[in-house]
Design an enzyme around this catalytic site. Structure first.
Site, PDB file in Angstrom:
ATOM      1  N   TYR A  19       0.969  -1.123   0.119  1.00 37.09           N
ATOM      2  CA  TYR A  19       0.052  -0.092  -0.107  1.00 37.09           C
ATOM      3  C   TYR A  19       0.766   1.372   0.037  1.00 37.09           C
ATOM      4  O   TYR A  19       1.834   1.449   0.705  1.00 37.09           O
ATOM      5  CB  TYR A  19      -0.962  -0.235   1.208  1.00 37.09           C
ATOM      6  CG  TYR A  19      -1.776   1.193   1.509  1.00 37.09           C
ATOM      7  CD1 TYR A  19      -2.885   1.511   0.345  1.00 37.09           C
ATOM      8  CD2 TYR A  19      -1.519   2.185   2.317  1.00 37.09           C
ATOM      9  CE1 TYR A  19      -3.824   2.537   0.565  1.00 37.09           C
ATOM     10  CE2 TYR A  19      -2.494   3.359   2.365  1.00 37.09           C
ATOM     11  CZ  TYR A  19      -3.355   3.509   1.376  1.00 37.09           C
ATOM     12  OH  TYR A  19      -4.421   4.398   1.652  1.00 37.09           O
ATOM     13  N   ASP A  71      -1.319  15.655   6.438  1.00 33.24           N
ATOM     14  CA  ASP A  71      -2.102  14.997   5.407  1.00 33.24           C
ATOM     15  C   ASP A  71      -3.245  15.719   5.101  1.00 33.24           C
ATOM     16  O   ASP A  71      -4.543  15.606   5.499  1.00 33.24           O
ATOM     17  CB  ASP A  71      -2.228  13.692   5.780  1.00 33.24           C
ATOM     18  CG  ASP A  71      -3.042  12.849   4.889  1.00 33.24           C
ATOM     19  OD1 ASP A  71      -2.847  12.978   3.607  1.00 33.24           O
ATOM     20  OD2 ASP A  71      -3.811  11.769   5.299  1.00 33.24           O
ATOM     21  N   ASP A  82      -2.839   5.529  -2.668  1.00 38.87           N
ATOM     22  CA  ASP A  82      -3.818   6.481  -2.345  1.00 38.87           C
ATOM     23  C   ASP A  82      -3.886   7.832  -3.148  1.00 38.87           C
ATOM     24  O   ASP A  82      -2.843   8.325  -3.169  1.00 38.87           O
ATOM     25  CB  ASP A  82      -3.540   6.833  -0.250  1.00 38.87           C
ATOM     26  CG  ASP A  82      -4.334   7.782  -0.078  1.00 38.87           C
ATOM     27  OD1 ASP A  82      -5.283   8.361  -0.646  1.00 38.87           O
ATOM     28  OD2 ASP A  82      -4.311   8.035   1.217  1.00 38.87           O
ATOM     29  N   ASP A 118      -6.048  10.337  -2.671  1.00 39.27           N
ATOM     30  CA  ASP A 118      -6.639  11.119  -2.058  1.00 39.27           C
ATOM     31  C   ASP A 118      -8.079  11.368  -2.861  1.00 39.27           C
ATOM     32  O   ASP A 118      -8.902  10.705  -3.058  1.00 39.27           O
ATOM     33  CB  ASP A 118      -6.012  12.613  -2.098  1.00 39.27           C
ATOM     34  CG  ASP A 118      -4.954  12.422  -0.902  1.00 39.27           C
ATOM     35  OD1 ASP A 118      -4.909  11.439  -0.132  1.00 39.27           O
ATOM     36  OD2 ASP A 118      -3.799  13.243  -1.059  1.00 39.27           O
ATOM     37  N   HIS A 131      -6.940   4.268  -4.748  1.00 39.15           N
ATOM     38  CA  HIS A 131      -8.473   4.629  -4.241  1.00 39.15           C
ATOM     39  C   HIS A 131      -8.688   6.046  -4.408  1.00 39.15           C
ATOM     40  O   HIS A 131      -7.751   6.900  -3.952  1.00 39.15           O
ATOM     41  CB  HIS A 131      -8.747   3.963  -2.885  1.00 39.15           C
ATOM     42  CG  HIS A 131      -7.749   4.522  -1.687  1.00 39.15           C
ATOM     43  ND1 HIS A 131      -7.667   5.407  -1.036  1.00 39.15           N
ATOM     44  CD2 HIS A 131      -6.898   3.745  -1.019  1.00 39.15           C
ATOM     45  CE1 HIS A 131      -6.982   5.704  -0.288  1.00 39.15           C
ATOM     46  NE2 HIS A 131      -6.343   4.759  -0.081  1.00 39.15           N
ATOM     47  N   GLU A 168     -11.368   9.027  -2.823  1.00 42.53           N
ATOM     48  CA  GLU A 168     -12.359   9.450  -1.887  1.00 42.53           C
ATOM     49  C   GLU A 168     -13.239  10.469  -1.965  1.00 42.53           C
ATOM     50  O   GLU A 168     -13.015  11.403  -2.957  1.00 42.53           O
ATOM     51  CB  GLU A 168     -11.479   9.566  -0.568  1.00 42.53           C
ATOM     52  CG  GLU A 168     -10.803  10.902  -0.383  1.00 42.53           C
ATOM     53  CD  GLU A 168      -9.490  11.019   0.655  1.00 42.53           C
ATOM     54  OE1 GLU A 168      -8.858  10.046   0.744  1.00 42.53           O
ATOM     55  OE2 GLU A 168      -9.284  12.193   1.158  1.00 42.53           O
ATOM     56  N   CYS A 186      -7.165  13.478   7.373  1.00 42.62           N
ATOM     57  CA  CYS A 186      -7.146  12.182   7.604  1.00 42.62           C
ATOM     58  C   CYS A 186      -8.371  11.744   8.118  1.00 42.62           C
ATOM     59  O   CYS A 186      -9.431  12.181   8.742  1.00 42.62           O
ATOM     60  CB  CYS A 186      -6.044  11.708   8.793  1.00 42.62           C
ATOM     61  SG  CYS A 186      -6.166  10.197   9.631  1.00 42.62           S
ATOM     62  N   ARG A 240     -13.431   5.361  -1.967  1.00 41.29           N
ATOM     63  CA  ARG A 240     -13.258   5.303  -0.572  1.00 41.29           C
ATOM     64  C   ARG A 240     -14.510   6.442  -0.219  1.00 41.29           C
ATOM     65  O   ARG A 240     -14.593   7.333  -0.890  1.00 41.29           O
ATOM     66  CB  ARG A 240     -12.085   5.868  -0.115  1.00 41.29           C
ATOM     67  CG  ARG A 240     -11.943   6.357   1.423  1.00 41.29           C
ATOM     68  CD  ARG A 240     -10.499   6.751   1.762  1.00 41.29           C
ATOM     69  NE  ARG A 240     -10.454   7.824   2.783  1.00 41.29           N
ATOM     70  CZ  ARG A 240      -9.719   8.262   3.575  1.00 41.29           C
ATOM     71  NH1 ARG A 240      -8.417   7.673   3.470  1.00 41.29           N
ATOM     72  NH2 ARG A 240      -9.561   8.979   4.436  1.00 41.29           N
ATOM     73  N   GLU A 289     -14.251   4.116   5.282  1.00 40.78           N
ATOM     74  CA  GLU A 289     -13.235   4.685   6.156  1.00 40.78           C
ATOM     75  C   GLU A 289     -13.860   4.879   7.670  1.00 40.78           C
ATOM     76  O   GLU A 289     -14.938   5.014   7.610  1.00 40.78           O
ATOM     77  CB  GLU A 289     -12.609   5.988   5.604  1.00 40.78           C
ATOM     78  CG  GLU A 289     -11.758   6.595   6.558  1.00 40.78           C
ATOM     79  CD  GLU A 289     -10.368   6.096   6.736  1.00 40.78           C
ATOM     80  OE1 GLU A 289     -10.339   4.840   7.064  1.00 40.78           O
ATOM     81  OE2 GLU A 289      -9.278   7.026   6.621  1.00 40.78           O
ATOM     82  N   ASN A 295      -9.016  -0.526   7.159  1.00 43.03           N
ATOM     83  CA  ASN A 295      -7.874   0.286   7.484  1.00 43.03           C
ATOM     84  C   ASN A 295      -7.320   0.182   8.808  1.00 43.03           C
ATOM     85  O   ASN A 295      -8.042   0.766   9.470  1.00 43.03           O
ATOM     86  CB  ASN A 295      -8.155   1.763   6.911  1.00 43.03           C
ATOM     87  CG  ASN A 295      -7.128   2.805   7.261  1.00 43.03           C
ATOM     88  OD1 ASN A 295      -5.982   2.342   7.587  1.00 43.03           O
ATOM     89  ND2 ASN A 295      -7.356   4.193   7.222  1.00 43.03           N
TER      90      ASN A 295
END
Ligand code: MIC
Ligand code: MG
Length: 302
Positions: free
Chosen positions: A48, A62, A89, A91, A116, A118, A126, A161, A191, A213
């Protein structure tokens, strides 16, 4: 040597196969190309690549400060040293649906097996923090549809996500997940699930693979592989585990060095020179060089 010899297409097929195997696969988060080799050596299923780690390593929080070229480049550096499939990721996809389309194509070019995307607002947070926000259903659906349409390799995994659980609760999250699957998501990353029963509810709501996760210090307990397998989770990520461990070790050795005036007391905890060379395959490179240079051309040395 140099790069992985497994093609991105083969890695994507492998990812698809493992996700339909009924087994729960483990993807620890690499934070550098070299740490990726440690993951592969231990026999994990895949790698990942965390947005949080990528941002944090650059010294940023982040919160969506990293840009597509940085993420694609780093993810590509990681993907190319391993035969394992890598999930990155992406985002929020780095912009509007058109940007999301470009994101997917750049990540395909970088050799990733999937990504992914989101449904948070920018600036994102986060997923395990309070105070995050999600976009409306239409915007979320457009992002995922754009991603699914843009890929050129049908096996590139588009995972959606949803961060809705932490904002509007579980029922809203399962409803959103269903809509994201209808929009073309190959898998769902729910998530900040609070407990195992919430994973079970998500499992019942969609008929695509789901991800858990297992990030430390978050909203979810750190469930074991068996517990997650029992509730039908297909993939588990440990996104920041290696970064946190490495930084913990760094902090300890620096404290020792500062206090003692030498790092001697910490040497036993370090990777030896031999082990480091083994990881970077020093002898493999030497062999290559000798293969090229240790030959005789008749007449050349007269
Ligand atoms: C999975 C995640 O998106 C990541 O970037 O690794 C983060 C992890 C974390 O901050 O612990 C997340 O939002 O959960
Ligand atoms: Mg992230």
């Amino acid at each position: 040597m140099l790069f992985s010899t497994t093609t991105p297409e083969a890695k994507r097929r492998a990812l698809r196969e493992m996700l339909s195997s009924g087994r729960t696969v483990q993807f620890p988060g690499a934070f550098t190309p070299l740490s990726t080799k440690l993951i592969a050596e231990q026999g994990f299923d895949g790698v990942y690549i965390s947005g949080a780690v990528l941002a944090n390593e650059l010294g940023f929080p982040d919160i969506g400060l990293t840009a597509l070229p940085e993420v694609a480049q780093r993810a590509g550096q990681i993907a190319r040293v391993t035969d394992l499939p890598c999930l990155v990721d992406a985002d929020t996809g780095f912009g509007e649906p058109m940007n999301v389309a470009r994101t997917v194509q750049e990540l395909e070019n970088a050799g990733l097996a999937g990504c992914h995307i989101e449904d948070q607002f920018n600036p994102k947070r986060c997923g395990h923090l309070d105070g995050k926000n999600v976009v409306d259903l239409e915007t979320a659906v457009k992002r995922v549809a754009a991603a699914a349409q843009a890929r050129r390799d049908p096996d590139f995994l588009v995972m959606a996500r949803t961060d809705v659980r932490g904002v509007d609760g579980l029922k809203a999250a399962t409803d959103r997940a269903k809509a994201l699957v209808d929009a073309g998501a190959d898998a769902i990353f729910p998530e900040a699930m609070a407990d195992l029963s919430e994973f079970e509810a998500m499992r019942a709501a969609v008929d695509v693979p789901i991800l858990a996760n297992m990030t430390e210090f978050g909203k979810s307990e750190l469930f074991t592989l068996d517990q997650l397998q029992d509730v039908g989770v297909n993939m588990v990520i440990y996104p920041v585990t290696l970064l946190r461990s490495a930084l913990g070790a760094m902090e300890r050795v620096l404290t020792t060095l500062r206090a003692d005036g030498t790092q001697q007391a910490a040497v036993d905890e370090m990777l030896t020179r031999a082990r480091l060379y083994e990881l970077v395959d020093y002898t493999g490179y030497n062999r290559f060089d000798s293969g090229i240079f240790d030959f005789e051309v008749p007449g050349l040395h007269r």
